[in-house]
Each structure stands twice: as C-alpha cells, then as structure tokens.
Write a protein that holds these residues in place. Structure first.
Motif, PDB file in Angstrom:
ATOM      1  N   ALA A 134       0.835  -1.199   0.000  1.00  0.00           N
ATOM      2  CA  ALA A 134       0.000   0.000   0.000  1.00  0.00           C
ATOM      3  C   ALA A 134       0.871   1.250   0.000  1.00  0.00           C
ATOM      4  O   ALA A 134       0.665   2.175  -0.790  1.00  0.00           O
ATOM      5  CB  ALA A 134      -0.930  -0.016   1.215  1.00  0.00           C
ATOM      6  N   TYR A 135       1.876   1.265   0.866  1.00  0.00           N
ATOM      7  CA  TYR A 135       2.766   2.426   0.990  1.00  0.00           C
ATOM      8  C   TYR A 135       3.477   2.713  -0.329  1.00  0.00           C
ATOM      9  O   TYR A 135       3.534   3.859  -0.783  1.00  0.00           O
ATOM     10  CB  TYR A 135       3.785   2.156   2.096  1.00  0.00           C
ATOM     11  CG  TYR A 135       4.672   3.324   2.444  1.00  0.00           C
ATOM     12  CD1 TYR A 135       4.385   4.110   3.558  1.00  0.00           C
ATOM     13  CD2 TYR A 135       5.789   3.645   1.681  1.00  0.00           C
ATOM     14  CE1 TYR A 135       5.185   5.186   3.891  1.00  0.00           C
ATOM     15  CE2 TYR A 135       6.595   4.722   2.006  1.00  0.00           C
ATOM     16  CZ  TYR A 135       6.297   5.480   3.122  1.00  0.00           C
ATOM     17  OH  TYR A 135       7.095   6.551   3.431  1.00  0.00           O
ATOM     18  N   GLU A 136       4.014   1.671  -0.943  1.00  0.00           N
ATOM     19  CA  GLU A 136       4.793   1.842  -2.172  1.00  0.00           C
ATOM     20  C   GLU A 136       3.954   2.307  -3.349  1.00  0.00           C
ATOM     21  O   GLU A 136       4.481   2.840  -4.330  1.00  0.00           O
ATOM     22  CB  GLU A 136       5.494   0.525  -2.522  1.00  0.00           C
ATOM     23  CG  GLU A 136       6.604   0.152  -1.540  1.00  0.00           C
ATOM     24  CD  GLU A 136       7.070  -1.282  -1.701  1.00  0.00           C
ATOM     25  OE1 GLU A 136       6.522  -1.977  -2.584  1.00  0.00           O
ATOM     26  OE2 GLU A 136       7.956  -1.693  -0.947  1.00  0.00           O
ATOM     27  N   ASN A 137       2.625   2.105  -3.253  1.00  0.00           N
ATOM     28  CA  ASN A 137       1.749   2.506  -4.350  1.00  0.00           C
ATOM     29  C   ASN A 137       0.859   3.694  -3.983  1.00  0.00           C
ATOM     30  O   ASN A 137      -0.195   3.901  -4.578  1.00  0.00           O
ATOM     31  CB  ASN A 137       0.893   1.301  -4.790  1.00  0.00           C
ATOM     32  CG  ASN A 137       1.716   0.250  -5.501  1.00  0.00           C
ATOM     33  OD1 ASN A 137       2.042   0.390  -6.666  1.00  0.00           O
ATOM     34  ND2 ASN A 137       2.081  -0.809  -4.788  1.00  0.00           N
ATOM     35  N   ASP A 138       1.328   4.469  -2.971  1.00  0.00           N
ATOM     36  CA  ASP A 138       0.658   5.709  -2.571  1.00  0.00           C
ATOM     37  C   ASP A 138      -0.792   5.493  -2.179  1.00  0.00           C
ATOM     38  O   ASP A 138      -1.689   6.282  -2.526  1.00  0.00           O
ATOM     39  CB  ASP A 138       0.743   6.757  -3.701  1.00  0.00           C
ATOM     40  CG  ASP A 138       2.181   7.154  -4.003  1.00  0.00           C
ATOM     41  OD1 ASP A 138       2.983   7.246  -3.053  1.00  0.00           O
ATOM     42  OD2 ASP A 138       2.508   7.345  -5.189  1.00  0.00           O
ATOM     43  N   LEU A 139      -1.045   4.404  -1.445  1.00  0.00           N
ATOM     44  CA  LEU A 139      -2.388   4.103  -0.966  1.00  0.00           C
ATOM     45  C   LEU A 139      -2.357   3.971   0.550  1.00  0.00           C
ATOM     46  O   LEU A 139      -1.334   3.605   1.133  1.00  0.00           O
ATOM     47  CB  LEU A 139      -2.896   2.788  -1.566  1.00  0.00           C
ATOM     48  CG  LEU A 139      -3.040   2.712  -3.086  1.00  0.00           C
ATOM     49  CD1 LEU A 139      -3.228   1.258  -3.506  1.00  0.00           C
ATOM     50  CD2 LEU A 139      -4.226   3.541  -3.550  1.00  0.00           C
ATOM     51  N   SER A 140      -3.472   4.262   1.193  1.00  0.00           N
ATOM     52  CA  SER A 140      -3.586   3.923   2.617  1.00  0.00           C
ATOM     53  C   SER A 140      -3.887   2.427   2.706  1.00  0.00           C
ATOM     54  O   SER A 140      -4.313   1.802   1.724  1.00  0.00           O
ATOM     55  CB  SER A 140      -4.716   4.720   3.275  1.00  0.00           C
ATOM     56  OG  SER A 140      -5.979   4.258   2.796  1.00  0.00           O
ATOM     57  N   TYR A 141      -3.674   1.849   3.874  1.00  0.00           N
ATOM     58  CA  TYR A 141      -3.933   0.414   4.042  1.00  0.00           C
ATOM     59  C   TYR A 141      -5.408   0.114   3.759  1.00  0.00           C
ATOM     60  O   TYR A 141      -5.738  -0.862   3.081  1.00  0.00           O
ATOM     61  CB  TYR A 141      -3.565  -0.017   5.464  1.00  0.00           C
ATOM     62  CG  TYR A 141      -3.860  -1.471   5.752  1.00  0.00           C
ATOM     63  CD1 TYR A 141      -3.002  -2.478   5.307  1.00  0.00           C
ATOM     64  CD2 TYR A 141      -5.009  -1.840   6.447  1.00  0.00           C
ATOM     65  CE1 TYR A 141      -3.278  -3.815   5.548  1.00  0.00           C
ATOM     66  CE2 TYR A 141      -5.293  -3.173   6.697  1.00  0.00           C
ATOM     67  CZ  TYR A 141      -4.421  -4.156   6.252  1.00  0.00           C
ATOM     68  OH  TYR A 141      -4.702  -5.477   6.497  1.00  0.00           O
ATOM     69  N   ASP A 142      -6.298   0.981   4.262  1.00  0.00           N
ATOM     70  CA  ASP A 142      -7.736   0.764   4.057  1.00  0.00           C
ATOM     71  C   ASP A 142      -8.102   0.860   2.578  1.00  0.00           C
ATOM     72  O   ASP A 142      -8.941   0.097   2.083  1.00  0.00           O
ATOM     73  CB  ASP A 142      -8.548   1.774   4.871  1.00  0.00           C
ATOM     74  CG  ASP A 142      -8.454   1.510   6.372  1.00  0.00           C
ATOM     75  OD1 ASP A 142      -8.146   0.367   6.743  1.00  0.00           O
ATOM     76  OD2 ASP A 142      -8.680   2.451   7.155  1.00  0.00           O
ATOM     77  N   GLU A 143      -7.495   1.813   1.853  1.00  0.00           N
ATOM     78  CA  GLU A 143      -7.755   1.936   0.414  1.00  0.00           C
ATOM     79  C   GLU A 143      -7.288   0.692  -0.323  1.00  0.00           C
ATOM     80  O   GLU A 143      -7.961   0.192  -1.227  1.00  0.00           O
ATOM     81  CB  GLU A 143      -7.031   3.156  -0.148  1.00  0.00           C
ATOM     82  CG  GLU A 143      -7.645   4.488   0.237  1.00  0.00           C
ATOM     83  CD  GLU A 143      -6.799   5.668  -0.212  1.00  0.00           C
ATOM     84  OE1 GLU A 143      -7.355   6.759  -0.367  1.00  0.00           O
ATOM     85  OE2 GLU A 143      -5.572   5.481  -0.391  1.00  0.00           O
ATOM     86  N   ILE A 166      -2.672  -3.544  -7.133  1.00  0.00           N
ATOM     87  CA  ILE A 166      -1.833  -2.561  -6.453  1.00  0.00           C
ATOM     88  C   ILE A 166      -2.076  -1.148  -6.961  1.00  0.00           C
ATOM     89  O   ILE A 166      -1.565  -0.192  -6.377  1.00  0.00           O
ATOM     90  CB  ILE A 166      -0.334  -2.901  -6.592  1.00  0.00           C
ATOM     91  CG1 ILE A 166       0.075  -2.954  -8.075  1.00  0.00           C
ATOM     92  CG2 ILE A 166       0.008  -4.190  -5.882  1.00  0.00           C
ATOM     93  CD1 ILE A 166       1.558  -3.098  -8.297  1.00  0.00           C
ATOM     94  N   SER A 167      -2.831  -0.990  -8.044  1.00  0.00           N
ATOM     95  CA  SER A 167      -3.058   0.349  -8.581  1.00  0.00           C
ATOM     96  C   SER A 167      -4.243   0.344  -9.520  1.00  0.00           C
ATOM     97  O   SER A 167      -4.488  -0.639 -10.210  1.00  0.00           O
ATOM     98  CB  SER A 167      -1.811   0.849  -9.329  1.00  0.00           C
ATOM     99  OG  SER A 167      -2.054   2.103  -9.926  1.00  0.00           O
ATOM    100  N   GLU A 168      -4.977   1.441  -9.493  1.00  0.00           N
ATOM    101  CA  GLU A 168      -6.051   1.621 -10.462  1.00  0.00           C
ATOM    102  C   GLU A 168      -5.571   2.504 -11.611  1.00  0.00           C
ATOM    103  O   GLU A 168      -6.342   2.897 -12.465  1.00  0.00           O
ATOM    104  CB  GLU A 168      -7.268   2.237  -9.776  1.00  0.00           C
ATOM    105  CG  GLU A 168      -7.942   1.268  -8.824  1.00  0.00           C
ATOM    106  CD  GLU A 168      -9.188   1.832  -8.189  1.00  0.00           C
ATOM    107  OE1 GLU A 168     -10.137   1.061  -7.977  1.00  0.00           O
ATOM    108  OE2 GLU A 168      -9.214   3.041  -7.891  1.00  0.00           O
ATOM    109  N   PHE A 309      -8.501   1.919  17.052  1.00  0.00           N
ATOM    110  CA  PHE A 309      -7.556   2.759  16.309  1.00  0.00           C
ATOM    111  C   PHE A 309      -6.948   1.967  15.167  1.00  0.00           C
ATOM    112  O   PHE A 309      -6.637   0.787  15.305  1.00  0.00           O
ATOM    113  CB  PHE A 309      -6.435   3.269  17.210  1.00  0.00           C
ATOM    114  CG  PHE A 309      -5.535   4.258  16.537  1.00  0.00           C
ATOM    115  CD1 PHE A 309      -5.853   5.605  16.521  1.00  0.00           C
ATOM    116  CD2 PHE A 309      -4.392   3.843  15.866  1.00  0.00           C
ATOM    117  CE1 PHE A 309      -5.054   6.523  15.876  1.00  0.00           C
ATOM    118  CE2 PHE A 309      -3.584   4.748  15.216  1.00  0.00           C
ATOM    119  CZ  PHE A 309      -3.912   6.094  15.216  1.00  0.00           C
ATOM    120  N   SER A 310      -6.763   2.650  14.022  1.00  0.00           N
ATOM    121  CA  SER A 310      -6.066   2.052  12.889  1.00  0.00           C
ATOM    122  C   SER A 310      -5.518   3.170  12.031  1.00  0.00           C
ATOM    123  O   SER A 310      -6.129   4.229  11.923  1.00  0.00           O
ATOM    124  CB  SER A 310      -7.010   1.176  12.060  1.00  0.00           C
ATOM    125  OG  SER A 310      -6.307   0.562  10.988  1.00  0.00           O
ATOM    126  N   GLY A 311      -4.356   2.960  11.463  1.00  0.00           N
ATOM    127  CA  GLY A 311      -3.760   3.981  10.614  1.00  0.00           C
ATOM    128  C   GLY A 311      -2.355   3.586  10.220  1.00  0.00           C
ATOM    129  O   GLY A 311      -1.913   2.460  10.472  1.00  0.00           O
TER     130      GLY A 311
END
Length: 388
Positions: A134-143, A166-168, A309-311
C-alpha cells in the motif's frame, strides 16, 4: 554648381532608400525567423503515438532521461534500465497559425509515470507485507484492502503467489531498473537468557540492556517501476558492534494463587504486565502464529483493551503519550513505532509498529511476509515508545 548639388541630393536619397530597404528587409527576416522558430516543437511519442508536445529538443531529452531515472535511488549506481515500450522525442514542424499545447518536461514525466486509468496486478513475493505494498503505491492500508475486496481475497491469510491489485492507474511505460547502492542498517543485539530461581516461571527482567550496532550493506536491487522484484546483499561491513541484552528468566514454580516475586498480583502466566497494558500485551501475544501485517496486529491488540484505532504506523503516536527513555522505559502494552526497520521485519523498509511485552521483546506483525512473532524489540532504529 547646381548640377553638383542635385547630384549630391540624388546620392543621399539613394543611400537613404537603400538604408530604409535594408532596415525593412532585416525586420521581415527577424519576424520570419521568429515565426519559423515558433512553428518547431518536439513530440513525445510512446510506440509512435504522441502523448505530449514539448518546446525543444533539450526538453524532449529531459523527458526520456526523467523516465529512465524515475525509480533510481539517490546515490545509487545504475547498472541497467529498460523500458517495455519505445519512448522517443521527435521533431515536429507545425503549419503557420497552429499552436500545440506545450508541456514542461517535468509534467510529461509525471504523466508517463502516473499513467492512465486501468487495473494493475501484482504477484505477492516472499517478504511482502500488505502495508508495504500500500505504501509503495501511494495508498492507505484501508484503500488497498478496499481495492482488493473480492471473494477470494483474505488480508489476513495472503501468501506468496497470490495476486492483488496494487493500482487503479497503469503507467504508460513500465521501467525495469537494476541498481547498486549502500544502506546503513542497524544490528539488533543478541539476547541471552539467564535462569533465575528467585523469580517465578513466566517472569522476566532485563539485567543488562543491550545496545544496537550498525552495518553498511551493499545491495543489488532490481525493480519493476517502484516495486522491488529482487534484492540481493552483495557484501556487508560492521561499523559498530552491538552489545547483547541479558534477560533474567524465572524458574521458580508458581503457587496456585498469590503474588509474583515483585509483589504484584498475577492471573495467568500468559499475561504480560497488568491492567490496560497487560491486556494489550496479552492480546498481541495471543495472535502469535497468525498472519497479518504490523498495523493490523497493533490495531487488534489495542482493540483487546477497548481502544479503537487504525492507521499508518506513524499515526499510532495519536493513541497515547510518548515515553521518554526509549525501550528501557517501556512497559508491557506500550506501542513501539520504528522510523526504519531496514528489512529486519521481512521487507518493511519504511515505518513499522509493534507491541512491547517486556524483557526487551515485542510482538511484531508482517515478519518474513505476514507472520506474527515474538522477537527483539530492537528490530530497527528511531524507536519511539507510546503508552496508550
């Protein structure tokens, strides 16, 4: 005399006419030159299809070099770069009156790298964690999880060989980069357990707090766009020796009920600490052996004590107050936030979060891919302790 005067006038008139004609001619030439220059641009083509227009040959060259170097790490030596499509800058002379939309080289590089709408899939490799992807593809974990909500996707049970989205957005060009670089990494201290008959079984106490060391590792890394496909350590050099942690481990048999050797009450040897912190630590400990990444592990451990909590790992600073003194001042149930883990936790090269359980140990998620394990709390550098 009159004839001489008339001749002089004619001569000056002729000279003046020539000068005026010359000035007009130069003006026309300058104007025509500018008009001609403004008609000439450079097309940026991918597989012979124009995707943008830049103002000059140098801008076109900047686009090509920018795409080739888009995934090169600072200070790395580039061994090879290959593109899966032909990228070229081609001279294009537009007709008078035609003015194309001109883009800067930076904007064109960003456009090529960002790509166009479309689904891109990735096959999970050993060492991958969902948080990393998620991090490497500029997404949040939830996204990332929401993007992969399909019938057979289980964020807690993923394994190497599984395919995930991993990406749209699909890049116009896929860039394979092989590079060599050096990275400074921490060396976690070894842990030595010493039996102590004055303490009950299940109790531990740090006798000597270890110190982390450091090493310089030379890597050869191959990546497809910003996803690492292969990373091999070529050589390493210890720059600072680590000092081991000595932990006293109780061997005294516990009575059926009572108090610990330190005077605090206990309910079960499986509980690390007491109160809210003990519940957090025990919840984390109960998940050892399951599959989830570090964020999911910390979130569920907190949920065990009624804390929702999550983030991102760095956002866990928001669950409580920072404890000064680092790990030596940590208590069971504290949240450990790592600035860098340098691959120690199985591939996370950015931030990491874990749950401290005492004795210099912590429960980590995403270990060697997705496993939850008990391991040294000194699994990285820039460690902050947060008490919920």
């Amino acid at each position: 005399m009159e004839r001489v005067i008339n001749f002089s006038k004619e001569k000056y008139a002729l000279i003046g006419g020539i000068l005026i004609a010359l000035i007009l001619f130069m003006g026309v030439m300058i104007y025509s030159s500018k008009a001609y220059a403004n008609e000439e641009y450079w097309d940026i083509k991918i597989d012979n299809k124009t995707i943008a227009v830049v103002s000059s040959e140098s801008e076109g060259n900047k686009v090509i070099e920018g795409v080739k170097n888009a995934y090169v790490m600072e200070g790395a030596k580039v061994d090879s770069v290959s593109l899966d499509k032909e990228l070229e800058s081609v001279r294009h002379k537009f007709a008078n009156g035609e003015t194309p939309k001109i883009s800067s080289s930076e904007d064109v590089v960003n456009k090529i790298i960002k790509g166009v709408k479309g689904e891109q899939k990735y096959t999970i490799q050993d060492g991958d964690t969902l948080w990393d992807l998620a991090y490497e593809n500029d997404l949040s974990y939830d996204e990332f999880v929401a993007m992969n909500k399909i019938d057979d996707f289980d964020p807690e049970g993923f394994k190497p060989g599984d395919e995930v989205i991993i990406s749209e957005m699909v890049p116009y060009i896929n860039v394979t980069t092989k590079q060599t670089f050096e990275a400074k990494e921490v060396v976690a201290p070894e842990i030595e357990y010493v039996e102590d008959s004055s303490m009950y079984e299940g109790e531990t106490k740090v006798k000597d707090e270890g110190k982390v060391g450091s090493k310089l590792v030379k890597y050869s890394q191959t990546s497809l766009n910003n996803t690492v496909s292969e990373k091999v350590a070529l050589e390493e050099k210890i720059t600072k020796e680590s000092e081991k942690t000595v932990i006293l481990k109780g061997t005294k048999e516990r009575p059926a009920a009572g108090v610990s050797s330190s005077g605090s009450s206990y309910a079960s040897s499986s509980v690390y600490g007491s109160g809210k912190g003990g519940t957090i630590a025990a919840t984390a400990r109960s998940m050892v052996g399951s599959s989830m990444d570090c964020v999911a592990l910390a979130s569920r451990a907190l949920a065990g004590a009624g804390i929702g909590f999550s983030g991102w790992p760095e956002q866990f600073f928001g669950v409580g107050s920072v404890v000064s003194g680092g790990i030596p001042s940590a208590q069971p149930g504290d949240i450990l936030i790592y600035q860098h883990t340098n691959g120690v936790n199985g591939g996370a090269h950015y931030d990491h979060v874990a749950v401290y359980i005492g004795g210099g140990m912590a429960v980590h998620g995403g270990w060697n891919g997705s496993g939850v394990v008990v391991a040294s709390a000194y699994a990285g550098s820039g460690i902050s302790v947060v008490r919920p």
